[in-house]
Write a protein that holds these residues in place. Sequence first.
Motif, PDB file in Angstrom:
ATOM      1  N   ASN A   2       0.826  -1.211   0.000  1.00  0.00           N
ATOM      2  CA  ASN A   2       0.000   0.000   0.000  1.00  0.00           C
ATOM      3  C   ASN A   2       0.857   1.256   0.000  1.00  0.00           C
ATOM      4  O   ASN A   2       0.510   2.255  -0.637  1.00  0.00           O
ATOM      5  CB  ASN A   2      -0.943   0.004   1.209  1.00  0.00           C
ATOM      6  CG  ASN A   2      -2.048  -1.012   1.061  1.00  0.00           C
ATOM      7  OD1 ASN A   2      -2.384  -1.428  -0.046  1.00  0.00           O
ATOM      8  ND2 ASN A   2      -2.600  -1.442   2.175  1.00  0.00           N
ATOM      9  N   GLU A   3       1.973   1.210   0.722  1.00  0.00           N
ATOM     10  CA  GLU A   3       2.875   2.362   0.755  1.00  0.00           C
ATOM     11  C   GLU A   3       3.443   2.625  -0.644  1.00  0.00           C
ATOM     12  O   GLU A   3       3.536   3.772  -1.086  1.00  0.00           O
ATOM     13  CB  GLU A   3       4.004   2.110   1.752  1.00  0.00           C
ATOM     14  CG  GLU A   3       4.879   3.318   1.998  1.00  0.00           C
ATOM     15  CD  GLU A   3       5.901   3.084   3.104  1.00  0.00           C
ATOM     16  OE1 GLU A   3       6.673   4.009   3.351  1.00  0.00           O
ATOM     17  OE2 GLU A   3       5.918   1.995   3.706  1.00  0.00           O
ATOM     18  N   ILE A   4       3.786   1.555  -1.348  1.00  0.00           N
ATOM     19  CA  ILE A   4       4.285   1.700  -2.717  1.00  0.00           C
ATOM     20  C   ILE A   4       3.213   2.322  -3.609  1.00  0.00           C
ATOM     21  O   ILE A   4       3.476   3.272  -4.353  1.00  0.00           O
ATOM     22  CB  ILE A   4       4.741   0.335  -3.267  1.00  0.00           C
ATOM     23  CG1 ILE A   4       5.996  -0.143  -2.529  1.00  0.00           C
ATOM     24  CG2 ILE A   4       4.997   0.414  -4.771  1.00  0.00           C
ATOM     25  CD1 ILE A   4       6.389  -1.575  -2.820  1.00  0.00           C
ATOM     26  N   ARG A   5       1.987   1.796  -3.525  1.00  0.00           N
ATOM     27  CA  ARG A   5       0.886   2.330  -4.337  1.00  0.00           C
ATOM     28  C   ARG A   5       0.621   3.805  -4.020  1.00  0.00           C
ATOM     29  O   ARG A   5       0.410   4.607  -4.920  1.00  0.00           O
ATOM     30  CB  ARG A   5      -0.386   1.513  -4.105  1.00  0.00           C
ATOM     31  CG  ARG A   5      -0.414   0.219  -4.825  1.00  0.00           C
ATOM     32  CD  ARG A   5      -1.772  -0.486  -4.657  1.00  0.00           C
ATOM     33  NE  ARG A   5      -1.592  -1.892  -4.881  1.00  0.00           N
ATOM     34  CZ  ARG A   5      -1.181  -2.765  -3.958  1.00  0.00           C
ATOM     35  NH1 ARG A   5      -0.932  -2.386  -2.744  1.00  0.00           N
ATOM     36  NH2 ARG A   5      -1.032  -4.032  -4.270  1.00  0.00           N
ATOM     37  N   ASP A   6       0.633   4.136  -2.725  1.00  0.00           N
ATOM     38  CA  ASP A   6       0.383   5.525  -2.317  1.00  0.00           C
ATOM     39  C   ASP A   6       1.465   6.465  -2.832  1.00  0.00           C
ATOM     40  O   ASP A   6       1.168   7.564  -3.323  1.00  0.00           O
ATOM     41  CB  ASP A   6       0.278   5.633  -0.791  1.00  0.00           C
ATOM     42  CG  ASP A   6      -0.962   4.960  -0.237  1.00  0.00           C
ATOM     43  OD1 ASP A   6      -1.888   4.660  -1.030  1.00  0.00           O
ATOM     44  OD2 ASP A   6      -1.014   4.727   0.983  1.00  0.00           O
ATOM     45  N   LEU A   7       2.725   6.044  -2.712  1.00  0.00           N
ATOM     46  CA  LEU A   7       3.820   6.886  -3.211  1.00  0.00           C
ATOM     47  C   LEU A   7       3.737   7.061  -4.718  1.00  0.00           C
ATOM     48  O   LEU A   7       3.942   8.165  -5.241  1.00  0.00           O
ATOM     49  CB  LEU A   7       5.175   6.298  -2.815  1.00  0.00           C
ATOM     50  CG  LEU A   7       5.586   6.501  -1.365  1.00  0.00           C
ATOM     51  CD1 LEU A   7       6.817   5.672  -1.041  1.00  0.00           C
ATOM     52  CD2 LEU A   7       5.863   7.970  -1.094  1.00  0.00           C
ATOM     53  N   LEU A   8       3.445   5.975  -5.417  1.00  0.00           N
ATOM     54  CA  LEU A   8       3.300   6.078  -6.867  1.00  0.00           C
ATOM     55  C   LEU A   8       2.168   7.024  -7.235  1.00  0.00           C
ATOM     56  O   LEU A   8       2.315   7.852  -8.141  1.00  0.00           O
ATOM     57  CB  LEU A   8       3.045   4.689  -7.478  1.00  0.00           C
ATOM     58  CG  LEU A   8       4.272   3.804  -7.637  1.00  0.00           C
ATOM     59  CD1 LEU A   8       3.851   2.381  -7.990  1.00  0.00           C
ATOM     60  CD2 LEU A   8       5.218   4.349  -8.686  1.00  0.00           C
ATOM     61  N   ALA A   9       1.048   6.918  -6.521  1.00  0.00           N
ATOM     62  CA  ALA A   9      -0.089   7.804  -6.794  1.00  0.00           C
ATOM     63  C   ALA A   9       0.292   9.259  -6.549  1.00  0.00           C
ATOM     64  O   ALA A   9      -0.074  10.148  -7.336  1.00  0.00           O
ATOM     65  CB  ALA A   9      -1.283   7.411  -5.931  1.00  0.00           C
ATOM     66  N   ASP A  10       1.056   9.519  -5.475  1.00  0.00           N
ATOM     67  CA  ASP A  10       1.522  10.877  -5.208  1.00  0.00           C
ATOM     68  C   ASP A  10       2.427  11.399  -6.317  1.00  0.00           C
ATOM     69  O   ASP A  10       2.534  12.598  -6.541  1.00  0.00           O
ATOM     70  CB  ASP A  10       2.285  10.952  -3.879  1.00  0.00           C
ATOM     71  CG  ASP A  10       1.365  10.863  -2.672  1.00  0.00           C
ATOM     72  OD1 ASP A  10       0.138  11.026  -2.854  1.00  0.00           O
ATOM     73  OD2 ASP A  10       1.876  10.637  -1.562  1.00  0.00           O
ATOM     74  N   MET A  11       3.083  10.470  -7.013  1.00  0.00           N
ATOM     75  CA  MET A  11       4.000  10.847  -8.085  1.00  0.00           C
ATOM     76  C   MET A  11       3.321  10.819  -9.452  1.00  0.00           C
ATOM     77  O   MET A  11       3.973  10.949 -10.488  1.00  0.00           O
ATOM     78  CB  MET A  11       5.215   9.918  -8.077  1.00  0.00           C
ATOM     79  CG  MET A  11       6.034  10.032  -6.818  1.00  0.00           C
ATOM     80  SD  MET A  11       7.336   8.779  -6.814  1.00  0.00           S
ATOM     81  CE  MET A  11       7.954   8.961  -5.150  1.00  0.00           C
ATOM     82  N   GLY A  12       2.015  10.583  -9.444  1.00  0.00           N
ATOM     83  CA  GLY A  12       1.260  10.626 -10.692  1.00  0.00           C
ATOM     84  C   GLY A  12       1.107   9.302 -11.407  1.00  0.00           C
ATOM     85  O   GLY A  12       0.664   9.251 -12.548  1.00  0.00           O
ATOM     86  N   VAL A  13       1.470   8.216 -10.764  1.00  0.00           N
ATOM     87  CA  VAL A  13       1.365   6.894 -11.382  1.00  0.00           C
ATOM     88  C   VAL A  13       0.381   6.062 -10.557  1.00  0.00           C
ATOM     89  O   VAL A  13       0.606   5.812  -9.382  1.00  0.00           O
ATOM     90  CB  VAL A  13       2.736   6.176 -11.416  1.00  0.00           C
ATOM     91  CG1 VAL A  13       2.595   4.795 -12.037  1.00  0.00           C
ATOM     92  CG2 VAL A  13       3.769   7.012 -12.154  1.00  0.00           C
ATOM     93  N   VAL A  14      -0.710   5.644 -11.192  1.00  0.00           N
ATOM     94  CA  VAL A  14      -1.722   4.848 -10.499  1.00  0.00           C
ATOM     95  C   VAL A  14      -1.637   3.418 -11.008  1.00  0.00           C
ATOM     96  O   VAL A  14      -1.658   3.174 -12.209  1.00  0.00           O
ATOM     97  CB  VAL A  14      -3.134   5.421 -10.731  1.00  0.00           C
ATOM     98  CG1 VAL A  14      -4.183   4.567 -10.036  1.00  0.00           C
ATOM     99  CG2 VAL A  14      -3.197   6.862 -10.240  1.00  0.00           C
ATOM    100  N   ILE A  15      -1.497   2.467 -10.070  1.00  0.00           N
ATOM    101  CA  ILE A  15      -1.455   1.051 -10.431  1.00  0.00           C
ATOM    102  C   ILE A  15      -2.620   0.339  -9.758  1.00  0.00           C
ATOM    103  O   ILE A  15      -3.137   0.809  -8.747  1.00  0.00           O
ATOM    104  CB  ILE A  15      -0.107   0.390 -10.036  1.00  0.00           C
ATOM    105  CG1 ILE A  15       0.111   0.420  -8.520  1.00  0.00           C
ATOM    106  CG2 ILE A  15       1.049   1.032 -10.773  1.00  0.00           C
ATOM    107  CD1 ILE A  15       1.303  -0.403  -8.048  1.00  0.00           C
ATOM    108  N   PRO A  16      -3.030  -0.797 -10.310  1.00  0.00           N
ATOM    109  CA  PRO A  16      -4.138  -1.554  -9.702  1.00  0.00           C
ATOM    110  C   PRO A  16      -3.801  -2.013  -8.286  1.00  0.00           C
ATOM    111  O   PRO A  16      -2.640  -2.161  -7.931  1.00  0.00           O
ATOM    112  CB  PRO A  16      -4.292  -2.767 -10.631  1.00  0.00           C
ATOM    113  CG  PRO A  16      -3.642  -2.373 -11.905  1.00  0.00           C
ATOM    114  CD  PRO A  16      -2.560  -1.406 -11.541  1.00  0.00           C
ATOM    115  N   ASN A  17      -4.834  -2.251  -7.515  1.00  0.00           N
ATOM    116  CA  ASN A  17      -4.674  -2.700  -6.127  1.00  0.00           C
ATOM    117  C   ASN A  17      -4.520  -4.218  -6.100  1.00  0.00           C
ATOM    118  O   ASN A  17      -5.395  -4.942  -5.644  1.00  0.00           O
ATOM    119  CB  ASN A  17      -5.880  -2.259  -5.295  1.00  0.00           C
ATOM    120  CG  ASN A  17      -5.655  -2.471  -3.818  1.00  0.00           C
ATOM    121  OD1 ASN A  17      -4.535  -2.718  -3.394  1.00  0.00           O
ATOM    122  ND2 ASN A  17      -6.708  -2.388  -3.042  1.00  0.00           N
TER     123      ASN A  17
END
Length: 133
Positions: free
Chosen positions: A51-66
């Motif tokens: 989840n931390e990886i997904r959240d950081l990616l989202a903050d950086m503009g990259v959204v990946i599936p859960n």
Amino acid sequence: MEACIDIHVWARQFVKMGHQVKLLAPQYIKPFVRVNKNDQLDAAANAATGNEIRDLLADMGVVIPNSDAAIKPVLLEDAEHPISHRGRLLLDNLRSQWLEKEAHMKRYDQILKEYSKGNEECQKLMEIPGLAS
């Protein structure tokens, strides 16, 4: 076994399989409970890292599936994503931790499976519906 509302059902199953069951009040079990290490905590820690990886990616503009499968591909080498060098280093570190935990869990699962194959008591337990997976 710790006495609780549904334990009698399990106790009867174990007795049918030839085990001797002794029910103990919860206050006598508490000192033996290990709260710092178990499979559920390991899985939860790995999910938190994912989840931390997904959240950081989202903050950086990259959204990946859960999903775990979305973390495994090497996103960090893709220059198409707007991730800074420092961000890539941080994500690479987290991803390495996540992959290491995944490998540990798989290794421990394999060790347990191998042990249970050669252990008669484990084989009896595996016969209980809902217990073995």
